[in-house]
Each structure stands twice: as structure tokens, then as C-alpha cells.
Design a protein around this motif. Structure first.
Motif, short mmCIF file in Angstrom:
data_model
loop_
_atom_site.label_atom_id
_atom_site.label_comp_id
_atom_site.label_asym_id
_atom_site.label_seq_id
_atom_site.Cartn_x
_atom_site.Cartn_y
_atom_site.Cartn_z
N VAL A 180 1.75 -11.31 10.09
CA VAL A 180 0.36 -11.78 10.06
C VAL A 180 -0.20 -11.37 11.40
CG1 VAL A 180 -1.15 -13.78 9.90
CG2 VAL A 180 0.98 -13.73 8.57
N LEU A 181 -1.22 -10.53 11.38
CA LEU A 181 -1.67 -9.87 12.60
C LEU A 181 -3.13 -10.14 12.93
CD1 LEU A 181 -0.12 -6.39 11.75
CD2 LEU A 181 0.94 -8.26 13.02
N ALA A 182 -3.39 -10.22 14.21
CA ALA A 182 -4.76 -10.28 14.73
C ALA A 182 -5.10 -8.87 15.21
CB ALA A 182 -4.86 -11.27 15.88
N ILE A 183 -6.08 -8.26 14.58
CA ILE A 183 -6.50 -6.90 14.91
C ILE A 183 -7.90 -6.98 15.51
CG2 ILE A 183 -6.95 -4.59 14.00
CD1 ILE A 183 -4.04 -5.40 13.64
N ALA A 184 -8.09 -6.29 16.62
CA ALA A 184 -9.39 -6.30 17.30
C ALA A 184 -10.51 -5.90 16.34
CB ALA A 184 -9.36 -5.35 18.49
N ASP A 185 -11.61 -6.60 16.41
CA ASP A 185 -12.82 -6.34 15.63
C ASP A 185 -12.65 -6.59 14.13
OD1 ASP A 185 -14.21 -5.57 17.97
OD2 ASP A 185 -13.44 -3.53 17.79
N VAL A 186 -11.56 -7.25 13.73
CA VAL A 186 -11.34 -7.62 12.33
C VAL A 186 -11.36 -9.14 12.26
CG1 VAL A 186 -9.78 -7.50 10.35
CG2 VAL A 186 -10.00 -5.54 11.88
N PRO A 187 -12.32 -9.74 11.54
CA PRO A 187 -12.44 -11.20 11.55
C PRO A 187 -11.37 -11.92 10.74
CG PRO A 187 -14.07 -10.24 10.08
CD PRO A 187 -13.38 -9.10 10.77
N ASP A 188 -10.66 -11.21 9.87
CA ASP A 188 -9.64 -11.83 9.03
C ASP A 188 -8.24 -11.50 9.55
OD1 ASP A 188 -11.70 -12.60 7.33
OD2 ASP A 188 -11.44 -10.87 6.02
N ARG A 189 -7.29 -12.33 9.18
CA ARG A 189 -5.89 -11.99 9.43
C ARG A 189 -5.57 -10.72 8.64
NH1 ARG A 189 -6.50 -17.42 9.23
NH2 ARG A 189 -5.23 -18.68 10.61
N VAL A 190 -4.68 -9.91 9.16
CA VAL A 190 -4.20 -8.75 8.43
C VAL A 190 -2.75 -9.03 8.06
CG1 VAL A 190 -3.68 -6.28 8.55
CG2 VAL A 190 -5.80 -7.16 9.54
N ILE A 191 -2.45 -8.93 6.78
CA ILE A 191 -1.11 -9.17 6.28
C ILE A 191 -0.43 -7.81 6.12
CG2 ILE A 191 0.28 -10.27 4.49
CD1 ILE A 191 -1.70 -12.16 6.05
N LEU A 192 0.68 -7.61 6.83
CA LEU A 192 1.42 -6.37 6.78
C LEU A 192 2.76 -6.62 6.09
CD1 LEU A 192 1.87 -3.39 7.84
CD2 LEU A 192 3.04 -4.46 9.76
N GLN A 193 3.14 -5.74 5.17
CA GLN A 193 4.42 -5.85 4.49
C GLN A 193 4.99 -4.45 4.30
OE1 GLN A 193 4.82 -8.70 1.23
NE2 GLN A 193 2.59 -8.91 1.30
N GLY A 194 6.31 -4.36 4.39
CA GLY A 194 6.92 -3.07 4.18
C GLY A 194 8.39 -3.18 3.82
N VAL A 195 8.87 -2.15 3.15
CA VAL A 195 10.27 -1.97 2.80
C VAL A 195 10.59 -0.51 3.08
CG1 VAL A 195 11.96 -2.04 0.94
CG2 VAL A 195 10.12 -3.73 0.99
N HIS A 196 11.58 -0.27 3.92
CA HIS A 196 11.95 1.08 4.32
C HIS A 196 10.71 1.83 4.80
CE1 HIS A 196 16.03 0.44 3.01
NE2 HIS A 196 15.61 0.07 1.82
N GLU A 197 10.35 2.92 4.17
CA GLU A 197 9.19 3.70 4.63
C GLU A 197 7.90 3.34 3.89
OE1 GLU A 197 9.97 7.88 4.90
OE2 GLU A 197 12.00 7.51 5.61
N LEU A 198 7.98 2.40 2.97
CA LEU A 198 6.79 1.97 2.23
C LEU A 198 6.14 0.81 2.98
CD1 LEU A 198 8.28 1.97 -1.37
CD2 LEU A 198 6.89 3.75 -0.29
N MET A 199 4.84 0.95 3.25
CA MET A 199 4.14 -0.05 4.03
C MET A 199 2.75 -0.26 3.45
SD MET A 199 3.27 0.11 8.13
CE MET A 199 4.30 1.53 8.22
N GLY A 200 2.29 -1.49 3.50
CA GLY A 200 0.94 -1.79 3.04
C GLY A 200 0.37 -2.96 3.81
N SER A 201 -0.93 -3.08 3.76
CA SER A 201 -1.59 -4.21 4.42
C SER A 201 -2.75 -4.69 3.55
CB SER A 201 -2.08 -3.82 5.81
OG SER A 201 -3.08 -2.83 5.72
#
Length: 86
Positions: free
Chosen positions: A28-49
Motif C-alpha cells: 500500500v503506497l503513498a505516491i506523490a501527487d496521487v490522492p489515493d493509496r496505490v495498491i501494488l501486487q505482483g507474482v514473479h515478473e507479473l505486476m499490477g497496481s
């Protein structure tokens, strides 16, 4: 907060180099200039947010990431993430 483009480049590099040993990673990430939390998930080389809930004006924005894997280089990952901070 993380610098979004820098973090995206770093995570892509980590997934490319250590993908076979990255069993699962999420955050669960705080990204500059993004008002919402960013949810990051990944398995091996597959990644999504995806967008999470908005940060409240009274709560502290903070990030939490979890990596599950085999023989991952903790120092390299920690240092790389620190370099992605604003």
C-alpha cells in the motif's frame, strides 16, 4: 511519498532481475501527487497496481511493502526503494 516514475522503473528492474525468486510482493503506497493509496501486487515478473481509498486529511501518508521470495538481496531492495522517495 514515492516518486511514481522512479518507483515504477525500480520495481520493473527488480522483477526483471529477481523475478524467478520473487514469489509474491504487495504494498500500500503513498505516491506523490496521487490522492489515493496505490495498491501494488505482483507474482514473479507479473505486476499490477490499482487505486485504493483516498488518504484522509488527518492521517499520515505512509507506505508498506512486503516481499516474499528466495534469497532476495534485502540491502539492494531497501536502498533502491529509498532512492525512489521524493
Amino acid at each position: 511519498d514515492f516518486n511514481g516514475p522512479r518507483l515504477q522503473d525500480f520495481m520493473a528492474a527488480i522483477a526483471r532481475v529477481y523475478g524467478a525468486d520473487l514469489l509474491r510482493y504487495k504494498g500500500v503506497l503513498a505516491i506523490a501527487d496521487v490522492p489515493d493509496r496505490v495498491i501494488l501486487q505482483g507474482v514473479h515478473e507479473l505486476m499490477g497496481s490499482s487505486a485504493g481509498s483516498p488518504w484522509s486529511l488527518v492521517e499520515e501518508r505512509c507506505s508498506l511493502m512486503v516481499f516474499i521470495g528466495r534469497d532476495l538481496p534485502r540491502e539492494i531492495i531497501e536502498q533502491g526503494l529509498k532512492q525512489c522517495l521524493c
